[in-house]
Write an enzyme that holds these catalytic residues in place. Structure first.
Site, PDB file in Angstrom:
ATOM      1  N   LEU A 127       0.838  -1.207   0.000  1.00 25.34           N
ATOM      2  CA  LEU A 127       0.000   0.000   0.000  1.00 25.34           C
ATOM      3  C   LEU A 127       0.867   1.249   0.000  1.00 25.34           C
ATOM      4  O   LEU A 127       1.739   1.413   0.846  1.00 25.34           O
ATOM      5  CB  LEU A 127      -0.929  -0.007   1.215  1.00 25.34           C
ATOM      6  N   HIS A 231       7.409   1.483  11.478  1.00 24.79           N
ATOM      7  CA  HIS A 231       7.960   2.779  11.094  1.00 24.79           C
ATOM      8  C   HIS A 231       6.950   3.862  11.490  1.00 24.79           C
ATOM      9  O   HIS A 231       5.739   3.629  11.453  1.00 24.79           O
ATOM     10  CB  HIS A 231       8.193   2.790   9.579  1.00 24.79           C
TER      11      HIS A 231
END
Length: 337
Positions: A127, A231
């Site tokens: 994505l 992240h």
């Protein structure tokens, strides 16, 4: 909103390549390599074209298109069964508990064990939303359209589904986790290993990665501190996955230590709660905000719209009907936005 999700085509290569260059590394499923992306689009075309209900190792690539400009501004992927063509490796955090009678002490040690436990799972991944479009809920459209695609083609997907989140990458583009483990054995930087994996697959992990468990306590503090963490740019994605019913179960990526999220396919919120029915009206003026999808395989389209459930049928607004190219009597899948 004039954005629609649709099946990727061969002529989407250039915008996919341009977006891949913006990822900043760590996006194995979207490498900035034209040949790899071309191969991915070819495999996706084959998957969209195949008939039959049996599960095979396939990749479906979807893109987000601005229908007013024709520009492709995002992409995502759905994998039917990982680990079929080559093993799907993960580290799983396990605990070894030992007791010494002489010291009257019990010690629990956490370890990273290389495993293929997740082979056969379906996967949502790849994505990416163009930085210029990160407003207005388009990220949610990208993410949740995949579940409506799975709901509409349930027979082609496994009973479990996973999502890998990118781990912590430092300011120089390196990975503290990789430097502490993989980098010791492969003599490759994280970026080199990640790029090689994206293009050639991860068989080299099976060939060279040590098979014995790694004691987490023996890793550097920098490496220990990032295990299982997404992240910063992926924190919102992790929350969205948790809202759908995914959970972190101790599996982490072998490259950057990012978390792998797992769920039972039929218990994913957007799949379990998807409404399937015929369109009764395309002139709805006010209704519940929803994601609405239609079409089988290469004809799949999904957009935001308004819906009103009417038993087994559904009324939708005119703009959604236009974006989806549907009329009264056509089948659609929908979930609340």
């Amino acid at each position: 909103m004039s954005f629609v999700m649709r099946a990727a085509r061969a002529n989407d290569l250039q915008p996919l390549y341009e977006m891949a260059k913006l990822t900043g590394g760590g996006f194995t499923n979207l490498p900035p390599d034209r040949n790899s992306l071309t191969g991915k689009l070819e495999r996706s075309d084959e998957a969209f074209a195949r008939e039959g209900d049996e599960i095979a190792a396939e990749t479906f690539v979807l893109v987000l298109e601005n229908t007013e400009t024709g520009a492709v501004r995002g992409t995502c992927q759905v994998f039917t069964a990982v680990g079929q063509e080559w093993p799907f490796y993960s580290y799983r955090i396990t605990t070894l508990t030992q007791h010494s009678q002489e010291l009257e002490r019990t010690v629990a040690a956490e370890m990273l064990s290389l495993t293929n436990d997740l082979g056969g799972c379906s996967e949502v991944g790849g994505l990416f939303l163009h930085p210029g479009e990160r407003a207005g809920g388009l990220g949610m459209l990208l993410a949740r359209s995949r579940y409506l695609f799975i709901a509409g083609h349930r027979e082609r997907f496994g009973d479990r589904i996973l999502a890998e989140l990118r781990g912590i990458i430092d300011e120089r583009g390196g990975s503290p986790f990789w430097d502490a483990i993989g980098g010791k054995f492969f003599r490759m930087s994280f970026q080199e290993a990640d790029e090689f994996n994206a293009i050639h697959g991860n068989q080299f992990i099976a060939d060279l990665m040590p098979k014995h468990p790694v004691y987490i306590a023996m890793l550097s503090e920098d490496a220990r501190s990032v295990i299982g963490l997404p992240h910063p740019s992926g924190r919102a994605a992790m929350r969205m996955l948790e809202n759908e019913g995914f959970s972190y179960q101790g599996y982490v990526d072998i490259f950057d230590g990012g978390p792998t999220m797992l769920a039972e396919t039929d218990k994913v919120g957007a799949i379990a709660n998807a409404h399937h029915g015929q369109v009764e009206s395309v002139t709805l003026e006010k209704g519940e905000k929803a994601l609405i999808a239609t079409g089988r395989f290469a004809d799949f389209r999904c957009c935001y719209g308004a819906r009103e459930l009417r038993g087994d049928s559904v009324a939708i607004d005119a703009q959604a009907a236009e974006l989806l190219r549907v009329g009264e009597g056509d089948d659609v899948w929908s979930i609340p936005r």
